[in-house]
Scaffold this active site. Structure first.
Site, PDB file in Angstrom:
ATOM      1  N   ALA A 246      52.785  41.900  37.368  1.00  0.00           N
ATOM      2  CA  ALA A 246      53.219  43.121  38.074  1.00  0.00           C
ATOM      3  C   ALA A 246      53.797  44.191  37.150  1.00  0.00           C
ATOM      4  O   ALA A 246      54.308  45.206  37.635  1.00  0.00           O
ATOM      5  CB  ALA A 246      54.211  42.825  39.200  1.00  0.00           C
ATOM      6  N   ALA A 247      53.700  44.012  35.834  1.00  0.00           N
ATOM      7  CA  ALA A 247      54.187  45.066  34.932  1.00  0.00           C
ATOM      8  C   ALA A 247      53.410  46.362  35.172  1.00  0.00           C
ATOM      9  O   ALA A 247      53.994  47.452  35.230  1.00  0.00           O
ATOM     10  CB  ALA A 247      54.062  44.626  33.481  1.00  0.00           C
ATOM     11  N   ASP A 249      51.966  47.236  37.908  1.00  0.00           N
ATOM     12  CA  ASP A 249      52.326  47.758  39.236  1.00  0.00           C
ATOM     13  C   ASP A 249      53.680  48.468  39.178  1.00  0.00           C
ATOM     14  O   ASP A 249      53.880  49.503  39.821  1.00  0.00           O
ATOM     15  CB  ASP A 249      52.383  46.610  40.251  1.00  0.00           C
ATOM     16  CG  ASP A 249      51.108  45.763  40.232  1.00  0.00           C
ATOM     17  OD1 ASP A 249      50.032  46.320  39.948  1.00  0.00           O
ATOM     18  OD2 ASP A 249      51.207  44.543  40.475  1.00  0.00           O
TER      19      ASP A 249
HETATM   20  O1  RIB Z   1      49.451  42.705  39.582  1.00  0.00           O
HETATM   21  C1  RIB Z   1      50.006  41.469  39.950  1.00  0.00           C
HETATM   22  C2  RIB Z   1      49.443  41.003  41.258  1.00  0.00           C
HETATM   23  O2  RIB Z   1      48.073  40.681  41.101  1.00  0.00           O
HETATM   24  C3  RIB Z   1      50.074  39.739  41.798  1.00  0.00           C
HETATM   25  O3  RIB Z   1      51.209  39.996  42.582  1.00  0.00           O
HETATM   26  C4  RIB Z   1      48.934  39.085  42.559  1.00  0.00           C
HETATM   27  O4  RIB Z   1      49.137  39.049  43.942  1.00  0.00           O
HETATM   28  C5  RIB Z   1      47.692  39.874  42.191  1.00  0.00           C
HETATM   29  O5  RIB Z   1      47.325  40.738  43.204  1.00  0.00           O
END
Ligand code: RIB
Length: 303
Positions: A246-247, A249
């Site tokens: 999730a970095a 994101d």
């Molecule tokens: O970017 C990380 C995400 O990729 C995770 O939370 C997982 O659910 C996938 O979608």
């Protein structure tokens, strides 16, 4: 402040930490199973909301426990969930995540209801989006839906930002690229998207195909901004990595908040890099995303 709209995936992540990622056909023993909220779309929405963004999220979840928990979590973050749909015909999305000792991961996603998020589901953007708002997109939902959201955003004068992950091997059509304000691939994704995997010319080709600016993310080496006015590098903030999930994101959510608040591009990128860096110091996707207070008070020199 400008509003932030996110259309994308909602997953429940099932995470196991192991010393090293297993190779093909190999079994490794890991730590306890951890369950956490995830999904690239949901992570972006939560990242932006925790940093003070006014966020509306478009997604689909199944009518099951995972979906109920996800929607409740988004609401508790102050996210507008009016356009989150409960899908009767599919299970909620889930991701199986392995994380090694260096914080690197490997992820397999079962899309479930995410695969049913349709162009019609994002049609309310027509009434909601205003000029200068931000639309965040990623590629864990159907490309037709990504395209429709981008089309509406572009026509309204919103800034459309795409994290092209997971990158489709078939690339992305120029008709979609030309509606993007910003795309945030890593170098491999940039090359793959342009069908020029061995050329390293992906970012430049994306610009030629109509994207306004490309931010190439380079993990510990920071990122590079490429636009028609040239290219600039932004060094990463040094941190002790625990889990890189999730970095990207966190980066996207924070970048959108920066732009929504009127930061210039350099400041929006630095702010996004700080959010991403802080997120990798903690386990899990949404559990790792910083609040505004945490980000403003974190000392990147002492950790
Ligand atoms: O970017 C990380 C995400 O990729 C995770 O939370 C997982 O659910 C996938 O979608």
């Amino acid at each position: 402040m400008k509003r932030i709209f996110v259309a994308g995936s909602s997953n429940t992540d099932l995470i196991v930490q192991c010393d090293r990622l297993p190779g093909p056909g190999e079994t490794v023993l890991g730590g306890d199973l951890v369950r956490a909220q995830g999904g690239k779309g949901a992570n972006q929405a939560v990242a932006a909301a925790r940093l003070g963004g006014q966020v509306t999220f478009f997604c689909r979840v199944g009518e099951d426990g995972f979906g109920e928990a996800s929607l409740a979590a988004y609401q508790s973050e102050g996210i507008d969930t009016r356009f989150c749909v409960k899908d009767k015909s599919a299970a909620s999305g889930a991701a199986l995540i392995l994380v090694d000792r260096a914080g690197e991961n490997s992820i397999a996603v079962a899309p479930g209801a995410n695969a049913n998020l349709s162009p019609r589901d994002v049609e309310p953007l027509q009434d909601e989006v205003q000029e200068g708002d931000l639309i965040l997109l990623q590629l864990e939902i159907p490309i037709s839906t990504v395209r429709r959201a981008a089309e509406i955003g572009y026509a309204k004068g919103a800034r459309v930002i795409l994290d092209p992950a997971p990158a489709p091997e078939a690339g992305l059509p120029a008709s979609l690229l030309s509606m993007l304000d910003t795309i945030t691939p890593n170098q491999h994704e940039a090359d793959l998207l342009c069908g020029s995997i061995s050329s390293n010319q992906g970012p430049e080709t994306l610009l030629e195909r109509g994207v306004k600016q490309v931010i190439v993310t380079m993990d510990r080496e920071g990122c590079r901004l490429i636009s028609s006015t040239g290219s600039r590098s932004f060094p990463a903030y040094p941190v002790q990595a625990v889990d890189s999930t999730a970095a990207g994101d966190a980066f996207a959510g924070a970048f959108a908040v920066g732009l929504a608040e009127g930061f210039n591009i350099d400041n929006a990128i630095s702010w996004a890099q700080q959010a991403a860096a802080l997120s990798v110091t903690r386990m899990g996707a949404q559990p790792s995303l910083p609040t505004r207070k945490e980000l403003l008070t974190y000392d990147f020199h002492t950790g």
